[in-house]
Design a protein around this motif. Sequence first.
Motif, PDB file in Angstrom:
ATOM      1  N   LYS A  30       0.843  -1.196   0.000  1.00  0.00           N
ATOM      2  CA  LYS A  30       0.000   0.000   0.000  1.00  0.00           C
ATOM      3  C   LYS A  30       0.878   1.246   0.000  1.00  0.00           C
ATOM      4  CE  LYS A  30      -3.749   2.344   2.152  1.00  0.00           C
ATOM      5  NZ  LYS A  30      -4.947   2.280   2.896  1.00  0.00           N
ATOM      6  N   PRO A  31       0.709   2.089  -1.024  1.00  0.00           N
ATOM      7  CA  PRO A  31       1.573   3.264  -1.136  1.00  0.00           C
ATOM      8  C   PRO A  31       1.033   4.430  -0.315  1.00  0.00           C
ATOM      9  CG  PRO A  31       0.131   3.153  -3.009  1.00  0.00           C
ATOM     10  CD  PRO A  31      -0.156   1.924  -2.170  1.00  0.00           C
ATOM     11  N   ASP A  53      10.240   4.574  -1.952  1.00  0.00           N
ATOM     12  CA  ASP A  53       8.927   4.062  -2.348  1.00  0.00           C
ATOM     13  C   ASP A  53       8.194   5.109  -3.170  1.00  0.00           C
ATOM     14  OD1 ASP A  53       9.455   1.757  -0.980  1.00  0.00           O
ATOM     15  OD2 ASP A  53       8.338   2.346   0.814  1.00  0.00           O
ATOM     16  N   ARG A  54       7.301   4.641  -3.992  1.00  0.00           N
ATOM     17  CA  ARG A  54       6.527   5.528  -4.848  1.00  0.00           C
ATOM     18  C   ARG A  54       5.402   6.173  -4.038  1.00  0.00           C
ATOM     19  NH1 ARG A  54       5.890   4.986 -10.798  1.00  0.00           N
ATOM     20  NH2 ARG A  54       7.615   3.655 -10.330  1.00  0.00           N
ATOM     21  N   ILE A  55       5.189   7.469  -4.253  1.00  0.00           N
ATOM     22  CA  ILE A  55       4.092   8.202  -3.630  1.00  0.00           C
ATOM     23  C   ILE A  55       3.108   8.567  -4.729  1.00  0.00           C
ATOM     24  CG2 ILE A  55       3.434  10.284  -2.400  1.00  0.00           C
ATOM     25  CD1 ILE A  55       6.082  10.341  -1.113  1.00  0.00           C
ATOM     26  N   PHE A  56       1.830   8.333  -4.459  1.00  0.00           N
ATOM     27  CA  PHE A  56       0.795   8.657  -5.431  1.00  0.00           C
ATOM     28  C   PHE A  56       0.183  10.006  -5.094  1.00  0.00           C
ATOM     29  CE2 PHE A  56       0.041   3.870  -6.028  1.00  0.00           C
ATOM     30  CZ  PHE A  56       1.012   3.821  -7.004  1.00  0.00           C
ATOM     31  N   LYS A  70      10.206   9.599  -5.841  1.00  0.00           N
ATOM     32  CA  LYS A  70       9.395   8.835  -6.794  1.00  0.00           C
ATOM     33  C   LYS A  70       7.928   9.222  -6.615  1.00  0.00           C
ATOM     34  CE  LYS A  70      12.450   4.896  -7.100  1.00  0.00           C
ATOM     35  NZ  LYS A  70      12.576   3.454  -6.973  1.00  0.00           N
ATOM     36  N   VAL A  71       7.436  10.001  -7.552  1.00  0.00           N
ATOM     37  CA  VAL A  71       6.070  10.512  -7.476  1.00  0.00           C
ATOM     38  C   VAL A  71       5.312  10.030  -8.712  1.00  0.00           C
ATOM     39  CG1 VAL A  71       4.650  12.583  -7.411  1.00  0.00           C
ATOM     40  CG2 VAL A  71       6.838  12.534  -6.210  1.00  0.00           C
ATOM     41  N   ALA A  72       4.098   9.561  -8.497  1.00  0.00           N
ATOM     42  CA  ALA A  72       3.242   9.145  -9.603  1.00  0.00           C
ATOM     43  C   ALA A  72       1.925   9.898  -9.497  1.00  0.00           C
ATOM     44  CB  ALA A  72       2.991   7.635  -9.554  1.00  0.00           C
ATOM     45  N   LEU A  73       1.487  10.468 -10.615  1.00  0.00           N
ATOM     46  CA  LEU A  73       0.203  11.154 -10.657  1.00  0.00           C
ATOM     47  C   LEU A  73      -0.873  10.147 -11.026  1.00  0.00           C
ATOM     48  CD1 LEU A  73       1.299  14.400 -12.513  1.00  0.00           C
ATOM     49  CD2 LEU A  73       0.806  14.148 -10.088  1.00  0.00           C
TER      50      LEU A  73
END
Length: 152
Positions: A74-75, A114-117, A143-146
């Motif tokens: 779970k991000p 870790d990737r953050i949404f 690490k950022v994801a939209l």
Amino acid sequence: MAGSVAAGAGGSGGGTRRRRSRRKAPIADINMTPFIDVMLCLLIIFMVAAPLLTSGVTLDLPKTAAGAVSVNKKPLTISVKQDGGAYINDSETPEPNLLDKLKSMADNGAGLDDRIFVRGDKNANYGQVMNIMGMMSAAGYKKVALITDQKN
């Protein structure tokens, strides 16, 4: 002798021979009804629970043709509502406290790798979303994801 004739007269001619009863063989098929009942109950449970597994902040996300991102755990999710309210996962966090909270999460062991949404409402101020992404970068998250919805 008379006694022996009277005993044999009431018999069926066979004496003490027993008649075998024909019992039905047990049915070897599996009863599928309980199995189907359990599967239907599980289907209903998952249909009800699936919408609850999404992030709790309701947003009108923009739609794109991008594919889904695979995630192993779970991000951390940061949501920006239309009115500018910021949420970390499901808890509302005022923007002035956002940087401090992100830094404390990083210090407490939240994975900086870790990737953050980031979920931004499609009607949210673009500058507000970029400001929050800048705060994430200042806190050490790289690490950022939209997050968007897929086009139909």
